[in-house]
Write a protein that holds these residues in place. Structure first.
Motif, short mmCIF file in Angstrom:
data_model
loop_
_atom_site.label_atom_id
_atom_site.label_comp_id
_atom_site.label_asym_id
_atom_site.label_seq_id
_atom_site.Cartn_x
_atom_site.Cartn_y
_atom_site.Cartn_z
N SER A 154 -45.03 -25.51 -14.87
CA SER A 154 -43.91 -23.95 -15.70
C SER A 154 -42.95 -25.37 -16.80
O SER A 154 -42.92 -24.46 -18.01
CB SER A 154 -43.13 -24.15 -14.83
OG SER A 154 -44.02 -22.76 -14.04
N ASP A 439 -47.40 -18.94 -15.37
CA ASP A 439 -45.93 -17.94 -14.99
C ASP A 439 -45.91 -16.99 -14.64
O ASP A 439 -45.84 -16.20 -13.85
CB ASP A 439 -44.50 -18.42 -15.48
CG ASP A 439 -44.24 -20.11 -15.06
OD1 ASP A 439 -44.67 -19.99 -13.71
OD2 ASP A 439 -44.21 -20.10 -15.22
N ASP A 440 -46.32 -15.89 -15.81
CA ASP A 440 -47.21 -14.84 -16.16
C ASP A 440 -47.52 -14.35 -15.57
O ASP A 440 -47.48 -13.20 -15.16
CB ASP A 440 -46.77 -14.25 -17.64
CG ASP A 440 -45.04 -14.10 -19.02
OD1 ASP A 440 -44.43 -14.18 -17.22
OD2 ASP A 440 -45.08 -15.23 -19.73
N LYS A 443 -47.08 -13.48 -11.78
CA LYS A 443 -46.09 -12.59 -12.32
C LYS A 443 -46.96 -11.58 -11.76
O LYS A 443 -46.54 -10.56 -10.47
CB LYS A 443 -45.33 -12.82 -12.22
CG LYS A 443 -43.49 -11.89 -12.47
CD LYS A 443 -42.16 -12.07 -13.11
CE LYS A 443 -41.71 -11.20 -13.04
NZ LYS A 443 -40.93 -10.77 -11.98
N THR A 447 -46.71 -8.83 -8.04
CA THR A 447 -46.25 -7.43 -8.14
C THR A 447 -46.91 -7.24 -7.52
O THR A 447 -46.98 -6.08 -6.56
CB THR A 447 -45.90 -7.42 -9.63
OG1 THR A 447 -45.39 -8.12 -9.88
CG2 THR A 447 -44.86 -5.68 -9.20
N GLU A 450 -47.51 -7.28 -3.72
CA GLU A 450 -46.98 -7.10 -2.77
C GLU A 450 -46.46 -5.28 -3.06
O GLU A 450 -46.17 -5.08 -1.70
CB GLU A 450 -45.37 -7.74 -3.22
CG GLU A 450 -43.88 -7.25 -3.23
CD GLU A 450 -42.49 -8.37 -3.57
OE1 GLU A 450 -42.88 -8.63 -4.35
OE2 GLU A 450 -41.81 -7.93 -2.83
N SER A 451 -46.82 -4.61 -3.80
CA SER A 451 -46.72 -3.20 -4.27
C SER A 451 -47.86 -3.02 -2.86
O SER A 451 -47.18 -2.44 -2.39
CB SER A 451 -46.97 -2.78 -5.39
OG SER A 451 -48.37 -3.07 -6.12
N GLN A 456 -46.96 -0.05 -1.45
CA GLN A 456 -46.51 1.65 -2.34
C GLN A 456 -47.68 1.66 -3.10
O GLN A 456 -47.76 2.56 -4.03
CB GLN A 456 -45.81 0.38 -3.29
CG GLN A 456 -44.36 -0.35 -2.52
CD GLN A 456 -43.59 0.74 -2.80
OE1 GLN A 456 -42.89 1.51 -3.54
NE2 GLN A 456 -43.29 1.52 -1.26
N GLN A 465 -53.68 -2.54 -12.91
CA GLN A 465 -52.83 -2.19 -13.61
C GLN A 465 -52.27 -3.74 -13.42
O GLN A 465 -52.08 -3.97 -15.26
CB GLN A 465 -51.36 -1.51 -12.78
CG GLN A 465 -50.01 -1.62 -13.36
CD GLN A 465 -48.92 -0.67 -12.93
OE1 GLN A 465 -49.37 -0.62 -11.96
NE2 GLN A 465 -47.86 -1.27 -12.85
N GLU A 469 -52.40 -5.39 -17.49
CA GLU A 469 -50.81 -6.46 -17.94
C GLU A 469 -52.08 -7.99 -18.13
O GLU A 469 -51.13 -8.26 -19.12
CB GLU A 469 -49.94 -6.55 -17.04
CG GLU A 469 -49.32 -5.76 -16.51
CD GLU A 469 -47.96 -5.78 -14.94
OE1 GLU A 469 -47.92 -4.77 -14.99
OE2 GLU A 469 -48.40 -6.56 -15.14
#
Lengths: 476, 341
Positions: A154, A439-440, A443, A447, A450-451, A456, A465, A469
């Motif tokens: 990073s 990093d992106d 992330k 996400t 985690e969902s 979720q 999805q 991204e």
């Protein structure tokens, strides 16, 4: 008239503290009151930042001791001779690293070894235990950065393109050090446009840690956990007890820097040709396997058993298996010396391949340092076999130089050997997540994972999805 | 701002020559006394503000970047279309609505109770005020422990028969979503805004309401001292009940303070940072991400590429939003009350 003078004096008195505050740049590092991060848990990139213990014989002098007054210290291994660099006399280097007191001890010992070679160089150590990246970015912006420091990808992405890191190539040539002396792709991570800005200081790779007592109780031989079916069965059989006493077979994690190891076992890629490449049936199945273990109740998230990360849950005997890296070994030795365990290679799926994820960080120097020669010499020394061997022998971290891979140390330390071998076949996390967008990408994938784990989203839509991204991120 | 207090006094017309001299000297001395503050404000506040405004039109990702170009309004466009920024604004919106409402109501109630002639009320006032003088980081750490899955709040819930398995700091479901699911409606596909604040975010709101009520209670206590007793006496003679006295006398006369508290609370809640930073870092799934936390992360945060110019654009958008909301509040709340700002 006198009133004006009073006013002036008062003004000066008021201004002095302000001016004094402006000049005060040398803040002691590591006043870290914000110790809020769980102990190195979520970020495996902070591999060596995880709590570690310096074992008994911290400073075993390197064996040998030939004609040179410094013995092997200057030349050990194939990583050159740093004493060929002409350092500035009386140089003073400020050094900053992350890490808890035991890691600071390891570093201090390394600086002491360096001082044996270069008695004229003074080292001022300023550890920054938490929020290291934030501190470094702010220091760079304020032109008050240390001379030598830890570098992760990073920070590499932030600093190297702006010419803030010292180019090491000339010094490496002087000392006879080559990036080829480092394992696999570890050194290439810290290169940009063919220039080297940092050298890998140590590495950690993922393996499966199994509590041998719990395995025995369940009638399982850890060495026989070879396939994903074995793995699932083992998790099922080692899940025992009820309520507060319940032990889960596996510690699960939705951190992509764990899950991706399973993806790679199915031959997946994160991105190819500036496009997300993980949106495949293989990846869905690999994720499904890992998630099912959790959904079926054989695996628990660390916070469900009151732990910050899987290492802690494993050490506290709340889980029988954990998918973690080399940093577990010193952590367990210090925090849970009574836990008997083995590290085994991550099991393979049918028709899959042996896979792992490798994490590393580097030593680097500032381009604006007043003493570039001394700073470069320190970086080269810290990453040399001469310095990594004693660190390896403390059990703190695994060496990044190929010369040490055949070291007799690994004969006596089978767990370390499993991790070291994983370093050879494993994929370097910093590269597979696309270095410059790492990093992106992480992330976005985190996400998605985690969902899924928090119920979720289903696996396929979440991956769809994330793929959208990631394609957008990497095609920039 | 104290800057406005430094108006140079223009001498009265027809003052003598030496009087004018005197006046000028005093003006100079006044400015001299103010200069430390003026200089520091100019450099560290106004100067940085202008600098941030300037970089919001460039592609300067970090101040150590070697070179930069002007990109016009690109950062503002990017910020306004940024999904994280949208999410953070929605989070801040719920926080503002719920916290401001409940903490103002709670502060009035507490102030009225502690203004009544009860025993040991000074002791109570001190005790209730304690959370307000405690650092919000410390409070957040304490609540982090209380909110553990195995923590005190779940324990208390289990004692009174409520569900006690909630993982408070990792529950991304919206509270509206959870409520309608009790009626068998699946709201998981609803837009983020309609799902309501997440359970985690609501838990943080509850903590914040608890700790800021006393701060504003003190303001209301002070305002209550200014309400003349005769009004209550007269109302009592006219036969008004305590309840009527509260609605007809206390509340209307507290109105200027209510306006002040609401405006201060609005500004504070829309800028919330520390609780989210300490407790969740914005998680789970960005449901406790606040605009200021996002701006901080984009500038200096861990494990994220720095993008200071985008963050600066976000900061000015946020400032504009706060400005507009405050204007609206003044327009509708302040009618008939004296000017406070």
């Amino acid at each position: 008239m006198s009133r004006r003078i009073y006013a002036l004096i008062l003004l000066l008195v008021l201004l002095i503290p302000i001016l004094a505050a402006c000049g005060q740049t040398d803040q002691p590092g590591g006043t870290g009151a914000e110790a809020t991060q769980p102990a190195g848990a979520e970020t495996p990139a902070a591999a060596a930042a995880t709590p570690t213990a310096l074992s008994e014989q911290g400073e075993t002098p390197p064996p040998g001791g030939g004609a040179s007054p410094f013995g092997d210290l200057a030349t050990a291994g194939s990583t050159g001779d740093v004493t060929k660099i002409q350092v500035e006399d009386g140089a003073e280097l400020r050094v900053a690293t992350w890490g808890d007191p035991s890691e600071q001890e390891v570093n201090q010992a390394a600086f002491d070894r360096f001082k044996q070679l270069f008695p004229n160089v003074n080292i001022v150590y300023q550890p920054v235990p938490t929020e290291f990246q934030t501190t470094m970015k702010a220091d760079m912006a304020g032109n008050t950065e240390p001379d030598v420091f830890y570098l992760d990808t990073s920070l590499m992405n932030a600093f190297a393109p702006n010419g803030l890191l010292l180019q090491l190539d000339d010094y490496m040539q002087q000392a006879g050090v080559s990036v080829d002396g480092y394992i696999g792709e570890l050194a290439q991570i810290f290169q940009l446009d063919g220039k080297t800005y940092g050298l890998p200081k140590d590495f950690g790779a993922l393996a499966l840690f199994v509590n041998t007592d719990m395995a025995q109780q369940a009638g399982i031989d850890p060495q026989n956990i070879k396939t994903w079916d074995d793995w699932n069965n083992a998790a099922q059989q080692m899940t025992q007890g009820e309520g507060n006493e319940k032990v889960f077979g596996q510690c699960t994690s939705h951190d992509i820097q764990r899950v991706a190891a399973l993806w790679f076992a199915r031959g997946a890629e994160i991105a190819e040709n500036n496009q997300a490449a993980f949106n495949t049936e293989d990846v869905v199945q690999a994720t499904q396997f890992w998630y099912d273990m959790y959904r079926n109740g054989y695996a628990a998230l660390p916070n469900e058993v009151g732990a910050d990360w899987c290492g802690q849950a494993f050490g506290e005997g709340k889980v029988a298996m954990a998918l973690e890296g080399g940093w577990m070994i010193p952590f367990l030795r210090r925090e849970a010396p009574d836990v008997n365990y083995v590290a085994i290679p991550i099991p393979q799926p049918e028709g899959g391949q042996q896979a792992s994820l490798v994490f590393t960080n580097a030593w680097a120097a500032s381009a604006r340092t007043q003493y570039p020669n001394a700073a470069a010499a320190l970086v080269l020394f810290l990453t040399s076999a001469a310095n990594q061997k004693p660190i390896m022998e403390t059990g703190f971290a695994l060496p990044t130089v190929t010369a040490l891979l055949d070291d007799p140390y690994f004969e006596q330390h089978p767990n370390e050997r499993v991790i070291a071998e994983a370093g050879e076949y494993g994929r370097v996390a910093d590269l597979v997540f696309t270095r410059e967008h790492k990093d992106d990408v992480i992330k976005s994938l985190n996400t998605a994972m985690e969902s899924i784990w928090l119920g979720q989203q289903d696996i396929q839509p979440a991956l769809d999805q994330a793929a959208q991204e990631v394609t957008q991120i990497v095609s920039q | 701002m104290a800057v406005q207090a430094a108006q140079p006094g223009g001498g009265p017309p027809g003052a003598s020559q030496s009087g004018k001299m005197m006046q000028r000297r005093e003006t100079i001395a006044g400015y001299l006394f103010l200069s430390p503050y003026l200089i520091t404000t100019a450099i560290f506040f106004v100067g940085l503000l202008l600098y941030a405004f300037f970089i919001s039109f460039t592609n300067l990702r970090a101040t150590f970047q070697a070179s930069y170009e002007f990109v016009g309004l690109q950062n503002y466009v990017e910020a306004l279309t940024d999904r994280e920024f949208h999410k953070s604004l929605i989070n801040a919106f719920w926080y503002f609505i719920i916290v401001t409402t409940l903490q103002t109501a709670g502060a009035i109630a507490l102030a009225v109770i502690l203004n009544a002639p009860i025993k040991a009320r000074r002791l109570y006032r001190t005790l209730f005020y304690a959370p307000s003088v405690t650092s919000s980081v410390v409070i957040s750490m304490i609540f982090l422990w209380l909110y553990l899955r195995t923590g005190f709040i779940n324990y208390a819930f289990s004692m009174i028969g409520l569900p006690s398995g909630t993982n408070w700091m990792a529950s991304p479901n919206g509270i509206f979503q959870n409520v309608v699911s009790l009626f068998g409606i699946d709201a998981s596909g609803w837009p983020y805004f309609l799902k309501g604040p997440s359970v985690t975010w609501t838990a943080i709101m509850a903590m914040n309401i608890f700790t800021t009520i006393p701060t504003f209670m003190v303001m209301f206590l002070a305002a209550l001292q200014n309400i003349p007793d005769q009004l209550y006496e007269a109302a009592g003679i006219d036969g008004a009940s305590a309840w009527q006295q509260f609605w007809q006398i206390t509340l209307p006369l507290l109105r200027p303070t209510i306006v002040l508290v609401i405006v201060l609370s609005t500004i504070g809640t829309l800028q919330v940072f520390d609780q989210a930073f300490v407790m969740t870092k914005g998680g789970p799934l960005d449901t406790s991400l606040t605009p200021v936390l996002l701006i901080y992360t984009k500038t200096l945060g861990e494990d994220t590429p720095a993008n200071a110019s985008l963050a600066a654009a976000m900061a000015f958008i946020l400032a504009a939003i706060i400005f507009i909301i405050t204007l609206i509040q003044r327009r509708y709340l302040e009618r008939g009350t004296e000017q406070y700002f």
